[in-house]
Design an enzyme around this catalytic site. Structure first.
Site, PDB file in Angstrom:
ATOM      1  N   ASP A 287      -3.559  -6.122  -3.153  1.00 43.13           N
ATOM      2  CA  ASP A 287      -2.155  -6.082  -2.719  1.00 43.13           C
ATOM      3  C   ASP A 287      -2.084  -5.742  -1.229  1.00 43.13           C
ATOM      4  O   ASP A 287      -1.003  -5.737  -0.632  1.00 43.13           O
ATOM      5  CB  ASP A 287      -1.309  -5.136  -3.583  1.00 43.13           C
ATOM      6  CG  ASP A 287      -1.784  -3.696  -3.542  1.00 43.13           C
ATOM      7  OD1 ASP A 287      -2.814  -3.408  -2.894  1.00 43.13           O
ATOM      8  OD2 ASP A 287      -1.118  -2.837  -4.177  1.00 43.13           O
TER       9      ASP A 287
ATOM     10  N   ASP B 220      -4.872  -7.953  -8.155  1.00 43.25           N
ATOM     11  CA  ASP B 220      -4.458  -6.554  -8.011  1.00 43.25           C
ATOM     12  C   ASP B 220      -3.036  -6.403  -8.546  1.00 43.25           C
ATOM     13  O   ASP B 220      -2.116  -7.098  -8.082  1.00 43.25           O
ATOM     14  CB  ASP B 220      -4.493  -6.218  -6.517  1.00 43.25           C
ATOM     15  CG  ASP B 220      -4.652  -4.743  -6.243  1.00 43.25           C
ATOM     16  OD1 ASP B 220      -4.751  -3.956  -7.202  1.00 43.25           O
ATOM     17  OD2 ASP B 220      -4.708  -4.384  -5.043  1.00 43.25           O
TER      18      ASP B 220
ATOM     19  N   LYS C 254      -7.023  -5.434 -11.291  1.00 45.26           N
ATOM     20  CA  LYS C 254      -7.288  -4.080 -10.788  1.00 45.26           C
ATOM     21  C   LYS C 254      -6.019  -3.252 -10.921  1.00 45.26           C
ATOM     22  O   LYS C 254      -4.920  -3.752 -10.688  1.00 45.26           O
ATOM     23  CB  LYS C 254      -7.738  -4.106  -9.325  1.00 45.26           C
ATOM     24  CG  LYS C 254      -7.969  -2.685  -8.763  1.00 45.26           C
ATOM     25  CD  LYS C 254      -8.648  -2.700  -7.419  1.00 45.26           C
ATOM     26  CE  LYS C 254      -7.746  -2.940  -6.260  1.00 45.26           C
ATOM     27  NZ  LYS C 254      -6.631  -1.966  -6.103  1.00 45.26           N
TER      28      LYS C 254
ATOM     29  N   GLU D 129     -11.840   4.831  -3.091  1.00 44.53           N
ATOM     30  CA  GLU D 129     -11.388   4.638  -1.704  1.00 44.53           C
ATOM     31  C   GLU D 129     -11.257   5.957  -0.967  1.00 44.53           C
ATOM     32  O   GLU D 129     -10.636   6.904  -1.473  1.00 44.53           O
ATOM     33  CB  GLU D 129     -10.029   3.890  -1.708  1.00 44.53           C
ATOM     34  CG  GLU D 129      -9.516   3.644  -0.300  1.00 44.53           C
ATOM     35  CD  GLU D 129      -8.409   2.596  -0.219  1.00 44.53           C
ATOM     36  OE1 GLU D 129      -8.112   1.935  -1.238  1.00 44.53           O
ATOM     37  OE2 GLU D 129      -7.844   2.450   0.882  1.00 44.53           O
TER      38      GLU D 129
HETATM   39  O1  KIV Z   1      -5.563  -4.030  -1.910  1.00 43.28           O
HETATM   40  C1  KIV Z   1      -6.746  -3.973  -1.563  1.00 43.28           C
HETATM   41  O2  KIV Z   1      -7.238  -4.783  -0.765  1.00 43.28           O
HETATM   42  C2  KIV Z   1      -7.564  -2.927  -2.142  1.00 43.28           C
HETATM   43  C3  KIV Z   1      -8.925  -2.731  -1.550  1.00 43.28           C
HETATM   44  C4  KIV Z   1      -8.794  -2.016  -0.287  1.00 43.28           C
HETATM   45  C5  KIV Z   1      -9.842  -2.058  -2.491  1.00 43.28           C
HETATM   46  O3  KIV Z   1      -7.143  -2.247  -3.012  1.00 43.28           O
END
Ligand code: KIV
Length: 266
Positions: free
Chosen positions: A46, A85, A115, A184
Site C-alpha cells: 500500500d 497488501d 499481507k 519493519e
Molecule cells: O507497503 C509496503 O510497501 C510495505 C513494505 C514496506 C513492507 O508494507
C-alpha cells in the site's frame, strides 16, 4: 532461483536458507523486470499510495486502487509470488468483510497471497484466512497504517515491553499459519531475536541483517526522489536523475529539430 512459480509454501521453505531479496512493484512494466531478476516475492504494497499516487501516507489507499495495481503486477510476474497488501480499513472492521476483501485479491487481481498489518490482534483473522485457502504474509514492528496511533514513523522495539509484544506478535502469526512475516523498523538485535524465535521466514525492512529475507520499496531501491530517505534504504540506481536527463534531452532535441530525424520518418 528457477522459473517455477513461487508459492507461499515455497517461500516458507526459505526459512534458514541463504538470505533472499523481495521487492515491491505496482505496475506491469516494473513487475516484469523484478520477476526477471528472479526475485521470489513481489509485494504490491500500500506504499503505492506514496510511490505512485502522491498521497502523504498509506491511510487513504482504497481496495479499488490496490486491486487495480495488483492485477497489473500479476500480469507482469511470470514466476514471483504476488502478494496484495490489504489497505487500511479493509480488514480492521468486520471479519466477514476482511475475508471477502482478502478473497478479492486472489479472485479478481491474480495475487497468490495477501499481507496484513498487525500481530497478536490479527491471530483469529489470519487463522480464518489460512483455513479458507488464502495465504497470509504478516507485518509487525512499525506498521504504517497505525502511524496516527504510533505518533509517526518511529523505530519500534526500543523498550522491553515493546520487544515482548513484537515477539508475541511474531509467534501469534506463526501459530495462525502465516507463511512469513515482514518486520519493519526495529533494532537489528530484535530482528535477530524474532528470526530465531519462529519457524517461518522473517522478511526485514530496517530490521537488520539477520532476517531470512529483505524487502525494499522498489522506488527507493531504484533511486526515485521521494523527499524522505529512511536510514534502512539503499539505492542501487539513480533513476530520478537518469529520467530527468532523458526528458531534458528529448525536450531539447524537439525544440532544436534534432528529433524526429530521417530515420524516424515515413
Ligand atoms: O507497503 C509496503 O510497501 C510495505 C513494505 C514496506 C513492507 O508494507
Amino acid at each position: 532461483m528457477n522459473a517455477t512459480r513461487w508459492s507461499a509454501e515455497r517461500v516458507k521453505s526459505l526459512k534458514g536458507q541463504a538470505p533472499f531479496a523481495c521487492s515491491t512493484a505496482y505496475d506491469y512494466a516494473m513487475a516484469r523486470l523484478v520477476d526477471a531478476a528472479g526475485i521470489p516475492l513481489i509485494l504490491v504494497g500500500d506504499s503505492l499510495g506514496m510511490a505512485m499516487l502522491g498521497y502523504s501516507s498509506t491511510i487513504p489507499v482504497t481496495m479499488a486502487e490496490m486491486l487495480h495495481h495488483t492485477a497489473a503486477v500479476s500480469r507482469g510476474a511470470a514466476a514471483a509470488l504476488v502478494v496484495g497488501d490489504m489497505p487500511f480499513m479493509s480488514f480492521q472492521g468486520s471479519p466477514d468483510q476482511a475475508v471477502e476483501n482478502a478473497g478479492r485479491f486472489l479472485k479478481e487481481a491474480g495475487a497468490g497471497a495477501v499481507k496484513i498489518e498487525g500481530g497478536e490482534i490479527r491471530e483469529p483473522l489470519v487463522d480464518r484466512l489460512v483455513r479458507n485457502g488464502i495465504p497470509v504474509l504478516g507485518h509487525i514492528g512499525l506498521t504504517p497504517q497505525s502511524i496516527r496511533a504510533l505518533g509517526g514513523y518511529k523505530v519500534q522495539g526500543r523498550k522491553p515491553a515493546e520487544v515482548e509484544q513484537i515477539l508475541k506478535d511474531a509467534q501469534a502469526l506463526e501459530r495462525a499459519g502465516a507463511f512469513a512475516v515482514v518486520i519493519e523498523c526495529v533494532p537489528a538485535a530484535i530482528g535477530r531475536e524474532v528470526t530465531e524465535s519462529i519457524s517461518i521466514p522473517t522478511i526485514g525492512i530496517g530490521a537488520g541483517p539477520h532476517c531470512d529475507g529483505q524487502i525494499l520499496v522498489l522506488h527507493d531501491l531504484l533511486g526515485f526522489e521521494s523527499g524522505v530517505k529512511p536510514r534502512f534504504v539503499k539505492a542501487y540506481a539513480d533513476l530520478d536523475s537518469a529520467i530527468r536527463r532523458a526528458l531534458d534531452a528529448y525536450r531539447d532535441d524537439v525544440a532544436e529539430r534534432r528529433f524526429p530525424g530521417p530515420e524516424h520518418a515515413y
